[in-house]
Design a protein around this motif. Structure first.
Motif, PDB file in Angstrom:
ATOM      1  N   SER A  49       0.838  -1.201   0.000  1.00  0.00           N
ATOM      2  CA  SER A  49       0.000   0.000   0.000  1.00  0.00           C
ATOM      3  C   SER A  49       0.874   1.253   0.000  1.00  0.00           C
ATOM      4  N   GLU A 159      -2.331 -11.219   2.216  1.00  0.00           N
ATOM      5  CA  GLU A 159      -2.477  -9.791   2.501  1.00  0.00           C
ATOM      6  C   GLU A 159      -1.873  -9.450   3.873  1.00  0.00           C
ATOM      7  N   LYS A 162       1.760  -9.198   3.517  1.00  0.00           N
ATOM      8  CA  LYS A 162       2.168  -7.934   2.907  1.00  0.00           C
ATOM      9  C   LYS A 162       2.182  -6.807   3.938  1.00  0.00           C
ATOM     10  N   ASP A 163       1.162  -6.805   4.810  1.00  0.00           N
ATOM     11  CA  ASP A 163       1.115  -5.791   5.874  1.00  0.00           C
ATOM     12  C   ASP A 163       2.349  -5.885   6.763  1.00  0.00           C
TER      13      ASP A 163
END
Lengths: 700, 76
Positions: A49, A159, A162-163
């Motif tokens: 992000s 996900e 990824k965080d």
């Protein structure tokens, strides 16, 4: 320039590390080489992000930070060198929920290098089935890390991973183990000798010499430090492993519960059949048969298609481009057919890798290694030689590369040396035409003579591979003791995405590696066949027209082409070697085919086609024409050139001779010296010459 | 004369007592072949070699000559 985050994926083999890599990067990945060595370097990128981009490096699988192979050494080199441009900002350790205990050994080592580390526990989907439950909070706290529970099969947890990667700065930095406790005195001296260095890093550098000894140490010269004997160091390493397992066992005692009564045991059920004394071999035989069926039967459909397409393309070039120009000829006959010669092997190679990657992903390959090891060892090979030998029936290039996981150098070298005896797909066109030419049609016990001959040729190739391995094993001295450890992974359904990516990547490597050479050779061949010294070559048109007055224009063109070829450079080469190959039953025209074949066997049929002037003969419908021309080929005194004797001699020559530049190049790369490819070239060609000689003299 | 893994029969178990021979690859130690750990012989390949073992919950195959270097106490 936006900030790029370096992420390194590290893990034991068989933990699904590559699946995680594929899940993170999708198709944004490329495979290259580490400079100077042939270890695949897989890297890709992953979008996080806030526009942050992560550069993901998929490091080779390793059980620990003590390297015993080139692949594993890559991992250590990178983690020890802070100046490397790929040095990770964060290390992601991939573990498999079923083998957490063993996987954590590597984790604690990386952690002790003070690299921010995330632990991925993969295959979380099987937890319930295996009766495993984890207390993530406890594990995170005890291991001083953050954990992502991932299932690449169900596509969950990516996900969250990824965080964690994005917030790597918040990862705890405590070490898991103080390595200096294994020998406080020694480490104290180490510390005072190198006050500015990290202790665990020093320890790793020192012990690398024990196992592998290839580590580069620009920044620290530990040689000056009075170190311990190899045996003492090894004892310390064992002590370190014990300490680490004590730590891990304590952690898992609190964070993991395994209820074995709930576990359904697919492993032992399947193992009962797949490595059974009898059924194991039956299953393996059936698997092999299906692979051959695919490579030699199913693959012919796309291969024929490719063949016609390229023949059409060459024709199109000839008719569309300026007529009669040398450039047009070069493109049509040199380049297009050269590229066609590479592309034609794609279906077979792709099928082969499809099967191999399915067998490997499913865990079956380790069982084959287990079943075959004792038998192969008699011949100086290893159970792990089976995979390269099977691959060799498609192409020796990927087969030689597949020898990398054989630990013992001698076994690996012997495997590399004998693999080219396996009947690769490039020999097939040669076999097919000669078998059709000299072996009569007919049946024995309901089996076709020609099919039997073909099968015999495969067996001869395999037999010679095994026999020469046996000889090499006796001749070569071994420096090290046996070293054979095979992990027997759990059976899994192969992940389609992984299989697909493997097939694409390996096929691409083959096309680029072999393609370059085959293309270059095609062009050289074309030049040698299209130019010649002296009057005969340049005036072929006039000479032939004068001598053959009254024949039709088509026939005349054929005659001119063949006269030109006889006086081209390559024709002269053929004539020069004729005395050497005469005892084998070949004439100068076959000689040209042989010379051309030393670049790559598959050019034999094409070259003969050119020589017997039937035009672009790689097309299937023309095989018959070449065949009939070859059948009618006579010596000046009227004896046919292709007889049973010369045919068998030719078949044997092709079965044994080392006629593939690309393989030699790969062998040079894998063995890092010209010595072994030369041994292959000379050794195999001698065997080929002698056996062809004996066959011809005996049969004629 | 103490027993080694090579003396186990199919299905038998033992506790490793010594794995410090210099000819045992480090890799094997790292996979859990260490004193105090349990080892079970799961299957034998034809000609009784290699051996398919469960060592410390790791499943692996090693050759008989290596197995003979790893000393054990039989249990069960």
């Amino acid at each position: 320039m936006s900030k790029q985050l370096n992420v390194a994926l590290i893990g034991n083999p068989n933990t699904g590390k590559t699946s995680v890599f594929n899940a993170l990067t999708g198709l944004n990945q490329k495979v290259g080489n580490y400079p100077g060595i042939t270890v695949d370097k897989k890297q890709g990128s992953c979008r996080l992000s806030r526009g942050l981009k992560a550069h993901i490096l998929d490091l080779p699988g390793t059980y620990s930070l003590n390297a015993s192979s080139l692949d594993e050494n890559v991992v250590i080199e990178l983690l020890l060198n802070k100046n490397d441009k790929d040095y990770p900002d964060v290390a992601v350790i991939i573990s498999d929920v079923e083998n957490l205990k063993r996987n954590l050994l590597l984790f604690t080592q990386v952690k002790d290098l003070k690299i921010p580390t995330i632990l991925v526990i993969n295959m979380s989907d099987v937890m319930v089935r295996k009766g495993i439950s984890l207390d993530i909070k406890v594990l995170e706290q005890k291991l001083h890390t953050k954990i992502a529970l991932v299932s690449t099969r169900k596509n969950t947890g990516i996900e969250a991973l990824k965080d964690l990667i994005e917030n790597y700065r918040t990862l705890p930095k405590e070490q898991c183990l103080d390595a200096s406790t294994i020998d406080p005195d020694y480490f104290k001296r180490l510390k005072s000798a190198f006050p500015n260095q990290d202790l665990y890093k020093l320890w790793l550098v020192i012990t690398q010499d024990v196992n592998f000894g290839k580590i580069s140490r620009q920044e620290l010269d530990v040689l000056e430090f009075k170190t311990k004997s190899t045996q003492e160091l090894k004892r310390l390493q064992q002590k370190e492993a014990i300490k680490r397992y004590q730590f891990i066992n304590n952690v898992l005692k609190e964070g993991q519960i395994i209820d074995r009564s709930k576990a359904t045991d697919l492993r032992s059920k399947l193992d009962r059949i797949l490595i059974h004394k009898v059924w194991g071999y039956v299953v393996f035989f059936i698997v092999l048969l299906s692979i051959f069926q695919a490579i030699y039967d199913w693959a012919t459909v796309p291969m024929d298609l490719i063949d016609t397409t390229f023949a059409g393309l060459a024709e199109w070039v000839k008719t569309t481009f300026p007529n009669g120009g040398k450039i047009t000829d070069l493109i049509a006959e040199g380049i297009v057919s050269g590229i066609g010669g590479v592309v034609i092997f794609i279906p077979q190679i792709a099928f082969l890798f499809l099967f191999i990657s399915i067998l490997e992903e499913s865990g079956y390959m380790s069982r084959v290694v287990f079943l075959m090891d004792r038998i192969m060892r008699r011949f100086g090979l290893s159970g792990k030689s089976v995979v390269p030998l099977i691959s060799g029936t498609a192409c020796a290039i990927p087969a030689v590369m597949a020898t990398r996981n054989i630990e013992l150098w001698k076994e690996r070298l012997i495997t590399i040396l004998v693999t080219p005896f396996m009947t690769c797909s490039a020999r097939l066109p040669v076999y097919l035409i000669i078998v059709a030419l000299v072996i009569p049609e007919g049946y024995i016990f309901g089996l076709n003579y020609q099919a039997l001959t073909l099968m015999l040729l495969y067996l001869i190739g395999f037999g010679m591979a095994v026999f020469s391995a046996f000889i090499l094993d006796r001749v070569m001295k071994s420096k090290r003791k046996t070293f054979f450890v095979v992990e027997m992974p759990s059976y899994k359904l192969p992940l389609l995405k992984n299989v697909f990516i493997t097939v694409v990547e390996k096929t691409k490597t083959f096309v680029l590696e072999a393609g370059k050479i085959i293309l270059a050779i095609s062009i050289i061949l074309w030049v040698l066949a299209s130019y010649g010294p002296g009057k005969e070559f340049n005036n072929a048109n006039r000479i032939v027209t004068e001598n053959y007055n009254g024949t039709s224009q088509d026939e005349l063109d054929d005659k001119i082409a063949s006269y030109q070829l006889e006086h081209s450079y390559i024709g002269i080469i053929g004539k020069t070697i004729e005395p050497v190959i005469k005892p084998l039953g070949y004439d100068w025209k076959i000689g040209i085919g042989l010379v051309a074949s030393f670049a790559a066997r598959e050019v034999f049929v094409g070259t003969l086609a050119t020589i017997y002037s039937v035009g672009s003969a790689s097309e299937n419908e023309n095989i018959d024409t070449i065949k009939s021309k070859m059948a009618n080929e006579k010596y000046p005194d009227g004896r046919p050139v292709f007889t049973f004797a010369s045919g068998i001699s030719l078949l044997l020559f092709y079965a044994f001779a080392m006629q593939c530049m690309s393989t030699l190049a790969v062998v040079k790369r894998e063995t890092k010296s010209w010595k072994w490819p030369l041994v292959q070239l000379v050794g195999m060609s001698t065997i080929a010459y002698v056996s062809a000689l004996i066959a011809f003299q005996f049969l004629k | 004369m103490s027993l080694s893994i090579a003396d186990l029969k199919k299905g038998e178990q033992g506790i490793i007592t010594d794995s410090s021979s210099r000819n045992i690859p480090l890799k094997l130690l790292e996979m859990g072949c260490l004193p105090g750990n349990k080892v079970k012989l799961l299957q034998l390949a034809p000609f009784s070699d290699p051996l398919y073992l469960d060592i410390n919950d790791s499943f692996l195959a090693i050759r008989k000559d290596t197995a003979a270097l790893i000393l054990i106490d039989k249990i069960g």
